[in-house]
Write an enzyme that holds these catalytic residues in place. Sequence first.
Site, PDB file in Angstrom:
ATOM      1  N   LYS A 126      47.972  42.277  42.577  1.00 35.39           N
ATOM      2  CA  LYS A 126      47.888  40.803  43.217  1.00 35.39           C
ATOM      3  C   LYS A 126      48.931  39.843  43.692  1.00 35.39           C
ATOM      4  O   LYS A 126      48.731  39.114  44.769  1.00 35.39           O
ATOM      5  CB  LYS A 126      45.905  40.341  42.870  1.00 35.39           C
ATOM      6  CG  LYS A 126      46.601  40.052  41.326  1.00 35.39           C
ATOM      7  CD  LYS A 126      47.080  39.179  41.135  1.00 35.39           C
ATOM      8  CE  LYS A 126      48.344  38.192  39.210  1.00 35.39           C
ATOM      9  NZ  LYS A 126      48.297  37.306  39.256  1.00 35.39           N
ATOM     10  N   THR A 128      45.121  33.934  43.045  1.00 37.38           N
ATOM     11  CA  THR A 128      46.213  34.038  43.117  1.00 37.38           C
ATOM     12  C   THR A 128      46.524  33.407  43.938  1.00 37.38           C
ATOM     13  O   THR A 128      47.554  33.113  44.640  1.00 37.38           O
ATOM     14  CB  THR A 128      46.874  35.189  42.174  1.00 37.38           C
ATOM     15  OG1 THR A 128      46.491  35.472  41.042  1.00 37.38           O
ATOM     16  CG2 THR A 128      48.711  35.251  42.293  1.00 37.38           C
TER      17      THR A 128
HETATM   18  O1  LIG Z   1      51.640  32.718  38.980  1.00 34.29           O
HETATM   19  P1  LIG Z   1      51.182  33.391  39.269  1.00 34.29           P
HETATM   20  O2  LIG Z   1      51.702  34.517  40.944  1.00 34.29           O
HETATM   21  O3  LIG Z   1      52.345  35.089  38.484  1.00 34.29           O
HETATM   22  O4  LIG Z   1      50.142  34.405  38.713  1.00 34.29           O
HETATM   23  C1  LIG Z   1      49.154  34.026  37.144  1.00 34.29           C
HETATM   24  C2  LIG Z   1      48.700  34.966  37.135  1.00 34.29           C
HETATM   25  O5  LIG Z   1      48.946  36.330  37.328  1.00 34.29           O
HETATM   26  C3  LIG Z   1      47.210  33.831  38.043  1.00 34.29           C
HETATM   27  O6  LIG Z   1      46.091  35.379  37.006  1.00 34.29           O
END
Ligand SMILES: O=P(O)(O)OC[C@H](O)CO
Length: 336
Positions: free
Chosen positions: A193, A250
Amino acid sequence: MAIERVAVLGAGSWGTTFAKVIADSGPEVVLWARRQDVASEITETRVNSGYLPGISLPANLAATADAAKALDGADAVVLAVPSQTLRVNLSAWKELLPPDATLVSLSKGVELGTLKRMSEVIREVAGVDESQVAVVSGPNLAKEIAVGQPTATVIACTDHDRAVDLQHACSNSYFRPYTNTDVVGCELGGACKNVIALACGMAAGMGYGDNTMASIITRGLAETARLGAALGADPLTFAGLAGLGDLVATCASPLSRNRSFGERLGRGETLAQAQEAAHGQVAEGVKSCSSIRELAAKHGVDMPITEGVHQVCHDGLSVRELGAALLGRDRKHERQ
Ligand SMILES: O=P(O)(O)OC[C@H](O)CO
Ligand SMILES: NC(=O)c1ccc[n+]([C@@H]2O[C@H](COP(=O)([O-])OP(=O)(O)OC[C@H]3O[C@@H](n4cnc5c(N)ncnc54)[C@H](O)[C@@H]3O)[C@@H](O)[C@H]2O)c1
């Protein structure tokens, strides 16, 4: 076994927030910070101003820069460092790990070079059975959880009883963990993701709206599920919190470092400019797009969005060329 004392290794955004989640759920927590000044600030002011400004940490959460102190007597050890640094960090802590402690990965990535998931790295470095390793993954933007906004997550472990023990240790009025035995699916959902969020950010930065976003999210989920099928994951995991849940949070949130990084590229900034704007915090997808792409190739899985994100981040493709390349591919059935 009841979990009464937890070591959290890594005092960044998620490590500090997850330490708070556990402390708010009852157990004693010791948070290890790489920098002495961060540990001292938490001890003296109850605040980690660099990562979670304005958030007051509970009294049953202690901080230290001494890993031996953090790990002493821990029933569970939570690993909260960037995924590409996990092997080196864990190797340094290996001799200090309490023998039966549950080792918990918060990191979302696939290791460059070895193409291993984080739980595989942990098993290899710590020399433990897979039943001793758990993974936490889901729609868990640290800054929202730190202020007590309601959130669900998944605790994945092949040993269901161990997952339930951990579930008890981090359940509270704002945080609701579910259990799952599909570690492979939960880890792939969390790693992939980040790459799809980079692509969504690029689209947003180019000025595209919600149709484009929904298309990337849905086709991103399709390619993640294809990789999962090749690696033996349960397909239903991708419809759950560690799959669709995390992907939506995300890809849609301005709080996501991956989405924000992609947005900067979409607006025409260079990789170096986007990296500088991240102020040292990790956008895991920038590295994981390469390891996931390689893992997919190894298993003969088509992941066009991941391939395109890799080319933008590492091969000089422009975001406009990426859009054209994705739309110009051969037409096919939705389930292919
Ligand atoms: O800030 P990011 O893109 O690393 O995403 C944070 C978390 O993985 C969301 O679940
Ligand atoms: N921030 C979130 O909202 C969130 C939510 C869920 C999962 N995650 C995942 O958790 C993991 C950690 O993320 P984070 O948000 O806490 O990251 P962060 O960048 O905020 O903090 C990383 C922490 O690891 C430490 N560290 C140890 N060795 C390091 C090294 N060699 N290089 C850099 N930092 C090092 C840093 O000092 C810092 O305390 C990532 O895999 C991320 O994908 C983050």
